[in-house]
Scaffold this motif. Structure first.
Motif, PDB file in Angstrom:
ATOM      1  N   UNK A  10      -7.163  -1.950  -4.927  1.00  0.00           N
ATOM      2  CA  UNK A  10      -6.152  -2.866  -4.387  1.00  0.00           C
ATOM      3  C   UNK A  10      -5.754  -2.438  -2.970  1.00  0.00           C
ATOM      4  N   UNK A  11      -5.641  -1.129  -2.785  1.00  0.00           N
ATOM      5  CA  UNK A  11      -5.287  -0.633  -1.453  1.00  0.00           C
ATOM      6  C   UNK A  11      -6.387  -0.957  -0.446  1.00  0.00           C
ATOM      7  N   UNK A  12      -7.637  -0.776  -0.868  1.00  0.00           N
ATOM      8  CA  UNK A  12      -8.758  -1.133   0.013  1.00  0.00           C
ATOM      9  C   UNK A  12      -8.674  -2.616   0.364  1.00  0.00           C
TER      10      UNK A  12
ATOM     11  N   UNK B 208      -2.353   5.914   6.343  1.00  0.00           N
ATOM     12  CA  UNK B 208      -1.639   6.525   5.211  1.00  0.00           C
ATOM     13  C   UNK B 208      -1.880   8.024   5.172  1.00  0.00           C
ATOM     14  N   UNK B 209      -1.022   8.800   5.836  1.00  0.00           N
ATOM     15  CA  UNK B 209      -1.237  10.251   5.850  1.00  0.00           C
ATOM     16  C   UNK B 209      -1.176  10.857   4.458  1.00  0.00           C
ATOM     17  N   UNK B 210      -0.624  10.128   3.482  1.00  0.00           N
ATOM     18  CA  UNK B 210      -0.523  10.731   2.153  1.00  0.00           C
ATOM     19  C   UNK B 210      -1.823  10.613   1.360  1.00  0.00           C
ATOM     20  N   UNK B 211      -2.835   9.954   1.939  1.00  0.00           N
ATOM     21  CA  UNK B 211      -4.161   9.996   1.299  1.00  0.00           C
ATOM     22  C   UNK B 211      -4.795  11.343   1.644  1.00  0.00           C
ATOM     23  N   UNK B 212      -5.031  12.172   0.611  1.00  0.00           N
ATOM     24  CA  UNK B 212      -5.596  13.487   0.889  1.00  0.00           C
ATOM     25  C   UNK B 212      -7.115  13.443   0.863  1.00  0.00           C
ATOM     26  N   UNK B 213      -7.648  12.654  -0.080  1.00  0.00           N
ATOM     27  CA  UNK B 213      -9.096  12.505  -0.158  1.00  0.00           C
ATOM     28  C   UNK B 213      -9.400  11.088  -0.607  1.00  0.00           C
TER      29      UNK B 213
ATOM     30  N   UNK C 222       2.616   9.319  -5.797  1.00  0.00           N
ATOM     31  CA  UNK C 222       3.063  10.635  -5.358  1.00  0.00           C
ATOM     32  C   UNK C 222       4.294  11.069  -6.150  1.00  0.00           C
ATOM     33  N   UNK C 223       5.183  10.113  -6.342  1.00  0.00           N
ATOM     34  CA  UNK C 223       6.394  10.417  -7.108  1.00  0.00           C
ATOM     35  C   UNK C 223       6.029  10.847  -8.530  1.00  0.00           C
ATOM     36  N   UNK C 224       4.967  10.235  -9.066  1.00  0.00           N
ATOM     37  CA  UNK C 224       4.538  10.584 -10.423  1.00  0.00           C
ATOM     38  C   UNK C 224       3.602  11.785 -10.434  1.00  0.00           C
ATOM     39  N   UNK C 225       3.322  12.345  -9.236  1.00  0.00           N
ATOM     40  CA  UNK C 225       2.453  13.527  -9.168  1.00  0.00           C
ATOM     41  C   UNK C 225       1.037  13.230  -9.625  1.00  0.00           C
ATOM     42  N   UNK C 226       0.562  12.012  -9.336  1.00  0.00           N
ATOM     43  CA  UNK C 226      -0.797  11.662  -9.750  1.00  0.00           C
ATOM     44  C   UNK C 226      -1.536  10.996  -8.589  1.00  0.00           C
ATOM     45  N   UNK C 227      -2.839  10.760  -8.813  1.00  0.00           N
ATOM     46  CA  UNK C 227      -3.636  10.063  -7.826  1.00  0.00           C
ATOM     47  C   UNK C 227      -3.609   8.567  -8.118  1.00  0.00           C
ATOM     48  N   UNK C 228      -4.160   7.772  -7.240  1.00  0.00           N
ATOM     49  CA  UNK C 228      -4.227   6.334  -7.514  1.00  0.00           C
ATOM     50  C   UNK C 228      -5.187   6.086  -8.670  1.00  0.00           C
ATOM     51  N   UNK C 229      -4.840   5.153  -9.504  1.00  0.00           N
ATOM     52  CA  UNK C 229      -5.785   4.685 -10.517  1.00  0.00           C
ATOM     53  C   UNK C 229      -6.869   3.873  -9.808  1.00  0.00           C
ATOM     54  N   UNK C 230      -8.014   3.736 -10.483  1.00  0.00           N
ATOM     55  CA  UNK C 230      -9.144   3.079  -9.805  1.00  0.00           C
ATOM     56  C   UNK C 230      -8.756   1.697  -9.287  1.00  0.00           C
ATOM     57  N   UNK C 231      -8.065   0.917 -10.124  1.00  0.00           N
ATOM     58  CA  UNK C 231      -7.754  -0.451  -9.665  1.00  0.00           C
ATOM     59  C   UNK C 231      -6.714  -0.426  -8.552  1.00  0.00           C
ATOM     60  N   UNK C 232      -5.855   0.601  -8.558  1.00  0.00           N
ATOM     61  CA  UNK C 232      -4.897   0.719  -7.450  1.00  0.00           C
ATOM     62  C   UNK C 232      -5.620   1.052  -6.141  1.00  0.00           C
ATOM     63  N   UNK C 233      -6.586   1.966  -6.276  1.00  0.00           N
ATOM     64  CA  UNK C 233      -7.350   2.345  -5.078  1.00  0.00           C
ATOM     65  C   UNK C 233      -8.034   1.121  -4.501  1.00  0.00           C
TER      66      UNK C 233
ATOM     67  N   UNK D  22       0.829  -1.207   0.000  1.00  0.00           N
ATOM     68  CA  UNK D  22       0.000   0.000   0.000  1.00  0.00           C
ATOM     69  C   UNK D  22       0.854   1.243   0.000  1.00  0.00           C
ATOM     70  N   UNK D  23       1.859   1.238   0.870  1.00  0.00           N
ATOM     71  CA  UNK D  23       2.752   2.392   0.930  1.00  0.00           C
ATOM     72  C   UNK D  23       3.444   2.603  -0.401  1.00  0.00           C
ATOM     73  N   UNK D  24       3.817   1.493  -1.025  1.00  0.00           N
ATOM     74  CA  UNK D  24       4.511   1.595  -2.309  1.00  0.00           C
ATOM     75  C   UNK D  24       3.596   2.199  -3.368  1.00  0.00           C
ATOM     76  N   UNK D  25       2.331   1.749  -3.395  1.00  0.00           N
ATOM     77  CA  UNK D  25       1.357   2.296  -4.354  1.00  0.00           C
ATOM     78  C   UNK D  25       1.267   3.813  -4.222  1.00  0.00           C
ATOM     79  N   UNK D  26       1.121   4.257  -2.981  1.00  0.00           N
ATOM     80  CA  UNK D  26       0.943   5.688  -2.741  1.00  0.00           C
ATOM     81  C   UNK D  26       2.223   6.457  -3.053  1.00  0.00           C
ATOM     82  N   UNK D  27       3.347   5.888  -2.619  1.00  0.00           N
ATOM     83  CA  UNK D  27       4.628   6.573  -2.853  1.00  0.00           C
ATOM     84  C   UNK D  27       4.879   6.721  -4.348  1.00  0.00           C
ATOM     85  N   UNK D  28       4.550   5.665  -5.071  1.00  0.00           N
ATOM     86  CA  UNK D  28       4.737   5.657  -6.516  1.00  0.00           C
ATOM     87  C   UNK D  28       3.878   6.738  -7.183  1.00  0.00           C
TER      88      UNK D  28
END
Lengths: 725, 725
Positions: free
Chosen positions: A512-514, A690-695, A499-510, A491-497
């Motif tokens: 997957x995190x759930x 995950x504090x990096x989840x903004x919304x 964030x590094x790309x300056x984008x939000x999670x894709x639907x399937x990533x979101x 999960x952390x990797x998904x978010x970090x990735x």
């Protein structure tokens, strides 16, 4: 009647300032239009017992008290300086106070931060001196304060009764209004008032904490235009509310009101509905109308809390009984169903034409014996089906209306009510149409601590507040928030990735995190080339499928023609795949298309929304609501600050106004509330990890009945990722 | 300030009874606990100028007035007999009154119709005598009456101020409550009060008509538990409301309250929401909370009506300004947008820190010159964007709060406000936090006829009532109802036929009847055998079709499996036809199946409902609402008594709370309100033309945007036919 619930152990620096051993009045004046005169009058007339040191280089004595040319000339070290001089003089005066060892200052002057840049600079200079010399400051631009138990009254308000209601008000006029109302009804007394002003040093949350600590304050009552550190406020309010009632009137309930408010304070104001939900979450009694502030505060300071919502009404007239029943129902309270035993006991007391069914109407039975009403109250108080007792009618006025000789029996009735109030754990709320006239039986009641209300409407608000308080202490105060869960590596990797790309999670990533956190997500496959489609379709057997474009660059999938539903058969799937990809390319030619998500159509159910946002005032907040038109047209949603407890989650689901939608409408089955509660708890934990989840936005979630295998289906999930600055 | 609007020409027999030349008090007593004593006290202390004839065989004089042994011994013919003796004595006394030429009687005793069969028989006997001898009766079981302008006071209420508010109350306690409230606030005076009691003879509607006729009454104020002849009430109320304000508090607002009410009165109570809608339709000011009755009545009696909803707020403190803005928005009023010219004029008057944007906050500008507030009010009163002026804050208390020397200027301000009230056609509504203290400037205002309110909430209710009154008089009072249309021969035949068969109209018959009256119905065909199907389908070209079973014996078509939607192609149509017929036969084996209705699927739009029912209290009533979950979950509907005017129809559509649904949500276009208004008018005419229509239900009607060719589609129509007894 209520026993004092308690107060916090003392920590606040305000105790020394609000109960000072001596006060220097800088800028004391003999001019009756000056605040330096008012303050002197207030201290002297209020009977302040400590030393008063008026400071004024031009006078020798003010109101019979010898003056000093400067604050340095004051003998000894007063605990408090009241500074009545203009803004420009304040920074130096604060430094001087500090050098003399004066630990607290009240700064009345305006012309600081609230007026613009120059004022803000002055305020900063004042604060620098305060910090350098260890002086704590109330204000500037404060309407003043009083502490009646220590006879400190800087407002020179007459006729204030010393009592146990503490007030912090961001509006001086509101304090004045409450003081005049208290004076007029003659019942209510105050402990402490503080006008926070610009809160340059001591802030709103400190004042609330002080009221929580103050042994003379039973109820903390706050008039709030805006919160600065809302998160901290919630924390302090939760702590105080566990010990004693906290009443808040929040102005700016409407957009129109919020605009009016923001032109008068610099503080940020969140949405009113969210604010109310979060305040209630931490046990605050929120008052909706300004004329209910004092009745509710008084009721909470004097009366028992109620264990539930079942009210027994004792009335001596049908009209008022009906009005009471109307208002109780509107307020979400219910008429208690009296036991057969209770009804029989009432019938034995009353005339045949009386109604022993709640609302009990004595129908003339008390005309010659008003104390009978107290007997009826005692009878219903013993009924296990009753949580509170509401007397409605003309008690107190029998001797005026019928015959003077009834006074004696009416006084006996009042005594019996007082005895009952001491004996029972249930609140007795009394409305009398004679309340404005204050006849002896009613005076007797409120002097002994039982309030008498002059409005059925206000009395019902008090019943509501007593019920909410009982519910809070029983169900919420001791509840633990959802236990923190650690973030997962993937999960952390998904978010970090992302964030590094300056984008939000894709639907399937979101999703997957759930799923990482045991939240059920629908079975779905990302298809990235046409060839894989038939294999995926085979996996889902014959079920109709939905397909959605996955692209970091396409936020609104439907607008892009990127969603196709109800697809059956290979041909339809291929068509849909190609159309989606083509549409997406046309909609956003430079979009990076990550594939197409294929998933079985969700079963029908009730659309709900689960969301999380980080509010600038209150921090992370969870939202739950009905989806579809309900959220858009009706704002039928509930908010709670994160993390939540299970009781919070349950109360969110039950707060939805259109409950019928959840409970089954048009022959539909009720949805599983436990499943939704569990989902809310899991989302709370997830977001916490995950504090990096903004919304976060699960919209729609389709809720299903209890027996449904999956409880709910998260049809779409968006997770917005915190951006690097 | 308000000029007297007018009153109806005198017709009511009550004038003679309520302003009697002499009063016989039958059952006058020296016992202070008896009503025969109270009444004597009331008349004597009230200064009644006519002759008082106490009747009591056992006394020679009561309160210094010589008694008579029987009513026959009374010299001359008093206009009124007040009967204080027990129920059993009343029928004979009424006969005796009649023989003596006494034309009116007030009967206090209970024990009549309200107690059961024996009481009802007694009441019937009393009424037979009354009719035989031409005696009009108030009561029995009445709480009494007063007419202060004629110094008739049978209630012995002290401290009543003579004024212009007339009251009819079905609860004696409610009258008492209003009297005590008026006494306490010292402002409000009354003209006449009547307790209708059992209404054995003179009824509620007669009392309302009397208040309409009474030259001393400016506002008719009614406390109602239940209406008997609601239809007649609406008629009288409409007539009176065109002349003077009518204020109604209707108890039983909730189911809980209605239950409480019905245990106390025998009258039927319709749904509260319907009652409120119908009352407003005829111009009644409906008050929701009992503590708002007197403020609203007082405001309507004293203040100008408002031409619109745009309120200018003048405040001397930010806190109250915000509260006012909140309450105005909640009540559906708006903050007026002040013109640039007005703002410039305000800025010229005020200190720089003041806000000249509405809500105007003078921010200290008036501290040394309170009369400045009156100047600000005069400035905004001249702005065409302003419909009413709302003063909010501490006016009246400046001399108390700041300095005594301000009193003179404050009195000048009060004079200026009074001058403005006379000069402008806009209402000035004043809230002061000093209202409870009644300082001289506020006393001056209300003695001269400008009320001062002690609660922002109540002041806002007054603003709402003034706006509603202005709107009613401008838009509704003079509007004609939809012109009657004659029934058509074929329509009458359809209904007569169904009635003869003891059934309701079949769906296609209902639609045919609608079409007869130029109401657009969808193109549809009744198919009675499979062979006809392909021809019908060809007529509708390629459009997807809906099919519905038609059977007089099947009420719920969907439950019977009798509805198939979205049918395309001959095969699908044949399948659907056969399935529908088979399902219907299985569902109701003995049902007579009249065929299957085939129609193109309606375009998507917003589902609404149009319905008509015959209410037992109010007669034919039209309902409009949002369809689907909105009507089932939210009761978002509007009612009007039939026939309606165009303004009624428009107000129905605009009353829907979820207006967003009509105005376009989720990117949808707004629906055509004119098309819906036209439909409502046509339905009103249709129902009016055929009294044998008992109920009508167009549900759903799909509403479309303006440009849509058909405006709306009536997807289903039910017409319930009156049964022969």
């Amino acid at each position: 009647m209520q026993s004092i619930e308690g107060h916090l152990p003392s920590q606040s620096p305000l105790h020394a300032i609000l109960a000072p051993s001596g006060i220097a009045v800088v800028g004391a004046s003999s001019d009756p239009t000056k605040r330096g005169y008012k303050a002197m009058v207030g201290l002297i007339k209020g009977g302040y017992g400590g030393a008063i040191y008026p400071v004024n280089p031009k006078a020798t004595s003010i109101l019979g008290v010898n003056t000093f040319a400067s604050i340095s000339d004051v003998p000894g070290t007063p605990a408090l300086a009241l500074i009545c001089t203009p803004a420009a003089t304040v920074p130096d005066l604060i430094a001087e106070c500090g050098r003399l060892g004066i630990k607290g200052a009240v700064v009345l002057a305006s012309g600081f931060g609230e007026t613009g840049e120059a004022g803000a600079a002055l305020e900063a200079r004042m604060m620098a001196n305060a910090r350098a010399h260890g002086v704590r400051i109330i204000g500037p631009n404060t309407s003043g304060l009083f502490n009646l138990h220590h006879r400190v009254n800087l407002l020179a308000l007459d006729n204030l009764k010393t009592g146990d209601i503490g007030i912090v008000s961001q509006s001086g006029n509101m304090l004045l209004s409450l003081a005049l109302e208290a004076q007029h009804n003659g019942q209510v007394g105050f402990s402490t008032y503080i006008g926070p002003g610009n809160q340059a040093d001591i802030g709103f949350n400190d004042y609330l904490r002080y009221l929580g600590e103050d042994e003379h304050t039973r109820v903390a009552t706050l008039y709030v235009e805006g919160f600065r550190d809302g998160r901290k406020f919630l924390e302090v309010a939760r702590e105080v509310a566990a010990m004693k009632p906290v009443v808040v009137y929040k102005s700016g309930a409407t957009e129109q009101g919020q605009k009016a408010a923001s032109s008068h304070t610099g503080a940020l104001a969140g949405s009113y509905q969210m604010t109310v939900d979060l305040l209630r979450q931490v046990g605050v009694s929120v008052v909706q109308y300004s004329d209910e502030i004092l009745p509710v505060a008084e009721g909470l300071s004097r009366l028992q809390k109620a264990a539930g919502k079942r009210v027994a009404v004792i009335a001596d007239g049908g009209g008022q009984a009906t009005i009471a029943a109307d208002r109780l129902a509107e307020a979400g309270l219910s008429l208690a169903t009296l036991s057969g035993h209770t009804q029989a006991r009432l019938e034995a007391l009353l005339l045949p034409q009386a109604s022993s069914v709640n609302p009990v109407d004595v129908a003339g039975s008390s005309d010659a014996q008003p104390s009978l009403l107290a007997q009826c109250m005692a009878v219903v108080a013993e009924d296990d089906n009753v949580d509170s007792i509401f007397l409605v009618g003309m008690f107190g006025g029998y001797s005026l209306r019928f015959d003077e000789s009834l006074l004696e029996d009416e006084m006996r009735g009042a005594d019996a009510m007082l005895a009952l109030a001491h004996a029972t754990s249930k609140p007795l709320v009394i409305y009398s149409l004679y309340a404005p006239v204050k006849p002896p039986p009613l005076r007797c009641l409120h002097e002994a601590g039982l309030p008498v209300y002059a409005s059925i409407e206000h009395a019902v608000r008090v019943l509501v507040a007593l019920g909410e308080r009982g519910d809070y202490l029983a169900r919420h105060a001791s509840q633990q928030s959802a236990a923190p869960t650690p973030p997962s590596a993937s999960g952390s990797a998904l978010l970090a990735n992302a964030r590094a790309e300056g984008r939000d999670l894709l639907e399937f990533e979101a999703k997957a995190l759930l799923a990482e956190h045991a939240i059920r997500v629908p079975d779905e496959r990302l298809v990235t080339h046409l060839q894989a489609l038939s294999e995926v379709a085979a996996d889902f057997a014959d079920r109709p499928l939905a397909m959605k474009v996955v692209s970091r660059d396409i936020l609104h999938k439907s607008d892009a023609g990127g969603v196709k539903l109800n697809l059956v058969g290979d041909a339809a799937l291929r068509d849909a795949y190609l159309t989606i990809v083509a549409n997406a390319r046309e909609y956003a030619p430079n979009a990076m298309i990550d594939g197409v998500l294929v998933t079985p159509m969700a079963d029908k159910g009730v659309e709900v929304i689960v969301g999380m946002l980080r509010d600038p005032v209150f921090g992370p907040v969870l939202m739950f609501g009905l989806g579809g038109v309900f959220v858009e047209v009706l704002d039928d949603v509930a908010f709670r600050a994160l993390p939540i407890s299970r009781a919070d989650a349950e109360s969110m689901v039950n707060q939805i106004k259109a409950q019928k939608m959840l409970e089954g409408v048009r022959g539909a089955q009720a949805v599983s509330k436990p499943a939704l509660v569990e989902l809310l708890m899991q989302v709370s934990q997830l977001v916490d990890a995950y504090p990096s989840i903004r919304e976060l936005d699960l919209n729609p979630v389709i809720a299903y009945p209890d027996h449904h295998p999956s409880g709910y289906a998260i049809v779409d999930a968006r997770i917005i990722v915190e951006r690097d600055q």
